[in-house]
Design a protein around this motif. Structure first.
Motif: not given
Length: 1005
Positions: A80-81, A143, A171-172, A237, A198-201, A146-147
């Motif tokens: 997750s992180t 890493q 990620r992020d 994402c 993952e978890r990117s914008r 945050g996005h």
């Protein structure tokens, strides 16, 4: 301490800390007699502790639980992180996250260092500007914080992350104002396996070519597509404001996972189709057509993707050409489920637009929501096709909700062995489901609401079967049609329509529940145990037409209708209109409750009619009009015909039925129908009547009225019609044609389809409106033969012709023109024509005939293949003609011709065209696969019909009234010089024109 426990007491160590001894129930040692190994081997069969080890046993269980918990937590944290233990920071290499400083060098050093050392790279909060490519050539985890916090940008310059190795994770992170930010740089020696994003914008991103995207190939040309990409993960994402491609991996890709992403506002604003750059756009494209790439073997492994839980919202393109697709997936064994795709609009015309376009085999489309999709008729919101190594077969579409689909089918499938199960399809005016081609279809337990289903035959004789079972057709119809290739007839093995509900509340002139279309032939159709509820009479207005129609536009060779339940409150002209069906069908065990009807329950040929119940309700409509319940025609004279064990009930005091049965054809000598053991209750004049040249031998035993008296039958004999003689002047030869002076003489042309005729004057035909009980003029030629003579209009006009036959095919002045038939110099003015299939003012269908120097001005309506001049031009020739008509149809509608596989030259149309699908200004559909199907020098008024036309050029009204449009046209594929002159100097040319004021007119007008 928890981590310390995990680091020491891991599962591998615990078995060494305690004495694990196999035991019996009494705690004694035990070794399996067939095993000579240690107690450790015996422990594979049973593990346990003796009573003396209970304390250690409890400690063991506690530590084992702690160990499992630690393993799970550690794994979840890593997933997750992303672990940052031992990570290096991009700040350590001089990066500055102020959004203005060029960080390219610092990022490249940091990425290379992290890859070489095998440690994560941490991107602290900030906005990092890069101005050229950053190459990632080793496994590394990038890493962010945050996005929204850790953002990479190039301010629109072509700078991106070039991934050249497997095992890379991002990620992020946020990516803003960039061009193709993540590029998979496949090639010789670059094995791209296990890429994780993952978890990117990704926001305000541009792709410069059709083959690249936000996440895509670095090049995308053919050389690069063959290199494999495996195990790509894109999860959680956000893709927002993308032009035009988000995930676009046009390569040999397998085992991708696209999970829980959001694709918002993917728009291609380009409006000019010329020049460079992409047309259309994709939310997700995975794979390549092996046929297009010319690498069938290399691409055999592509697929095995999981595309789950994504949202695709608001996609647009503003060009006719170019693919606009939510998901474009190539390959086999893919699972696409629990996605939302909505608001995808490929312009008003919408060519090549799909929510999902799947090319492969063994795919599963499960539990998706697809809604508000706008495309073109030849596409589907969800579409299946081949073009990969295993073709298109064994696909499953199940439990999806598909709603509000415009201009296209909701589901369009070119696939064999396809299963469509438990879907909800609503509000799709073109079609809810379209099986374009392929063998073996299962359409099971779906709900169609205002969404028709169209089931086509395959490409080859006897190809497969269709199983249509357990569906709910709510204000929706089921259509059986054919794969159309030069109009060849290719029946499949069988169609089974069983256990469905057909419920209708619609009103109008053409309400059918099951129908045949476009000259289709079916080998065998089984209609069993269905419920047909026509409830239109409960609302205002009526529903006319035929409830089940297997004859008007096509035919079935063998049929059975068994065990159905029918509630009829509409005003259909016939409930089951079947046709000949080779005289071998069965009509048994059906139940009818009739509240309103305008014709028979059955019209067709069946060898066996038994065990049916027909009840005319006591509260039947005052307008109910049924002369006979069963009309039998088209049967074989030698076939044994049986009508037995039926129950007929008429309790309506105001309804009188003349006969239960009417037999329309002759029987062989010594062979007649059997009418036995039937029960009649109520107002029926007779059991059977015969409209034949002779009364057959009839067995009529044990038929009972409700009071117990046996009923008989009536026989009506008709004399053979006298040989028809044309009432006007002339002998019908080419040198002495019949001379037509009245509308009645025009109608008499149908008695001799090979004679030659000429109009001697203009013909007023307004009286035809009242002919044949409102059906109007009877078309010349039809299903029994085409007109093969000649009609010379001689520069005269027929005005006010009316034909009102909404259930008929081949409708026009000439229902059918055959090869050799010719029409010249004829005008049809103020005509009002209504038919069902193949409807035109001058000809419903033109099978090889020739039409020249003629025009039509009309109002024309029908279902399929509807044109202002000709409905279906099958190898016919049309030259120097025009139509000014308002055309209304369901599909294949054109201002001049509905469907054409023939030649059209130097002609035009100027009128409105309205249809649900395939409506064009000149020709509704052209058979481009036929070399004889050509259109030259022909135009249509684009100001009257503004949609693009695939087959011919449109001109504005001003251009259509300008002589230079026609006299100055260069010879070529689409244009040809006209024989035209200005009105003031016209001297025998084919055309004349008052330039600037009027359309071209024929020289004889």
């Amino acid at each position: 301490m928890f981590k310390k426990l995990y680091s020491y007491y891991n599962p591998g160590v615990l078995f060494q800390l305690f004495s694990l001894r196999p035991h019996t129930a009494s705690g004694c040692r035990h070794r399996h007699p067939d095993r000579a190994g240690s107690a450790k081997e015996s422990a594979r069969f049973r593990l346990g502790f003796s009573p003396g080890h209970r304390g250690k046993y409890l400690v063991f269980l506690l530590l084992l639980c702690l160990s499992a918990a630690c393993t799970t937590v550690h794994k979840q944290q890593a997933e997750s992180t992303g672990s940052t233990a031992g990570a290096v920071s991009v700040l350590d290499f001089g990066a500055v996250g102020d959004g203005e400083t060029d960080n390219t060098g610092a990022f490249q050093q940091a990425v290379s260092h992290a890859g070489n050392k095998g440690v994560p790279l941490y991107i602290p909060p900030g906005r990092y500007l890069i101005r050229s490519h950053i190459t990632v050539e080793a496994p590394v985890q990038i890493q962010g914080a945050g996005h929204l916090e850790s953002v990479l940008t190039s301010n629109g310059e072509n700078a991106r992350l070039m991934l050249r190795h497997g095992g890379i994770a991002i990620r992020d992170m946020g990516f803003e104002h960039m061009v193709e930010p993540i590029a998979l740089d496949t090639g010789e020696g670059y094995a791209l396996d296990n890429i994780r994003i993952e978890r990117s914008r990704f926001e305000n991103i541009e792709a410069t070519t059709t083959n690249r995207g936000v996440i895509g190939l670095s090049d995308g040309d053919l050389w690069q597509r063959q290199y494999p990409v495996k195990s790509l993960l894109v999860r959680d994402c956000i893709f927002r404001d993308i032009n035009p491609n988000a995930i676009n991996i046009r390569a040999n890709i397998s085992h991708a996972q696209i999970l829980n992403n959001r694709f918002l506002n993917i728009v291609n604003p380009r409006q000019n189709e010329e020049g460079d750059g992409p047309l259309g756009g994709f939310a997700v494209r995975l794979g390549e057509s092996a046929d297009d790439a010319g690498m069938l073997d290399e691409f055999r492994s592509q697929g095995n993707h999981r595309i789950l839980g994504n949202e695709v919202t608001h996609m647009r393109k503003y060009t006719t050409r170019g693919n606009l697709k939510g998901f474009l997936i190539y390959g086999d064994y893919n699972v696409i489920g629990d996605n939302l795709l909505e608001d995808i609009d490929g312009t008003i015309f919408g060519d090549d637009t799909n929510a999902m376009y799947i090319r492969g085999a063994y795919n599963r489309i499960l539990s998706n929501t697809v809604r508000h999709i706008h495309g073109a008729d030849d596409d589907g919101a969800v579409s299946f096709k081949g073009g990969v190594s295993r073709g298109s077969q064994h696909n499953l579409i199940s439990q999806n909700t598909i709603q509000h689909i415009r201009g296209m089918s909701a589901v369009e499938v070119s696939s064999s062995h396809v299963q469509v199960i438990e879907n909800v399809i609503e509000d799709a005016p073109v079609r809810g489901f379209f099986h374009r081609t392929g063998k073996d279809l299962w359409l099971v337990n779906n709900t169609f609401t205002d969404a028709n289903a169209d089931i086509r035959t395959g490409r080859r004789q006897g190809e497969g079967e269709a199983f249509i079972s357990g569906n709910r057709f709510l204000n929706s119809e089921l259509q059986l049609s054919q794969f159309r290739r030069d109009l060849h007839i290719v029946p499949r093995n069988a169609v089974y329509i069983q256990g469905n509900l057909f419920r209708n509340t619609r009103t109008g002139p053409d309400v059918r529940m099951i129908r045949m279309a476009s000259n289709v032939v079916e080998s065998f159709v089984s209609i069993r145990n269905n419920r047909f509820h026509n409830l239109a009479g409960e609302t205002t207005g009526q529903a006319s037409g035929r409830m089940v129609d297997l004859e008007t536009a096509g035919r079935v060779q063998d049929v059975e209708i068994v065990g159905n339940h029918i509630i009829q409150k509409g005003s259909h002209s016939t409930l089951f209109h079947i046709g000949n069906a080779a005289g071998s069908g069965r009509f048994t065990d059906n139940t009818f409750i009739i509240h309103d009807l305008r014709g028979p329950v059955l019209d067709g040929a069946f060898t066996t009619i038994e065990n049916n119940t027909v009840r005319i309700a006591e509260d039947a409509s005052e307008q109910l009009s049924v002369r006979e319940l069963f009309v039998l025609r088209g049967y074989s004279p030698e076939a044994p015909m049986v009508f037995r064990n039926n129950r007929l009930i008429n309790r309506a005091a105001h309804v009188q039925v003349d006969a239960v049965t009417r037999w329309e054809d002759d029987f062989s000598r010594g062979n007649g129908p059997e009418l036995t053991n039937n029960t009649i209750d109520g107002r029926f004049t007779t059991l059977g009547s015969f409209n034949a040249t002779s009364v057959p031998d009839v067995r009529a035993d044990n038929n009972r009225r409700s009071g117990g008296a046996e009923t008989g039958f009536a026989a009506r004999k008709t004399d053979d019609p006298a040989d028809a003689v044309f009432p006007g002047e002339g002998s019908g030869t080419r040198s002495d044609p019949y001379r037509i002076t009245t509308a009645n003489e025009l109608q008499e042309m149908r008695t001799d389809l090979s004679a030659h005729y000429i109009l001697a004057n203009d013909i007023p035909a307004g009286e035809t409106r009242d002919w044949n009980n409102g059906a109007g003029f009877e078309p010349i030629g039809g299903s029994t033969g085409g007109f093969e003579g000649s009609l010379d209009g001689s520069g005269h006009t027929v005005s006010g012709l009316v034909i009102n036959r909404p259930d008929s095919r081949y409708v026009g002045l000439f229902g059918k023109m055959a090869s050799g038939g010719t029409v010249t110099m004829l005008g049809l003015d103020d005509a009002d024509i209504t038919g069902y299939y193949a409807v035109g003012t001058l000809a419903g269908i033109n099978e090889g005939g020739s039409i020249s120097g003629s025009f039509a001005r009309c109002r024309i309506r029908g279902r399929h293949d509807i044109g202002g001049l000709i409905g279906l031009n099958d190898r016919g020739i049309v030259t120097d003609s025009y139509a000014e008509c308002d055309v209304t149809a369901n599909s294949d509608a054109g201002g001049l011709i509905g469907f054409s596989s023939g030649s059209v030259r130097n002609s035009y149309s100027a009128g409105s065209v309205e249809a649900v699908a395939r409506a064009f200004g000149l020709v509704g559909y052209q058979a481009v696969w036929n070399d004889d199907s050509v259109i030259t020098g022909s135009f249509w008024d684009v100001d009257l019909y503004m949609h693009p036309d695939l087959w011919s050029p449109g001109k504005t009204t001003a251009e259509m009234k300008n002589i230079e449009t026609f006299s100055g046209a260069a010879e070529g594929e689409l244009t040809g010089r006209w024989d035209i002159a200005p009105l003031h100097s016209h001297n025998g040319e084919t055309w004349k024109i008052d330039s600037g004021k009027d359309y071209p007119r024929l020289g004889w007008e």
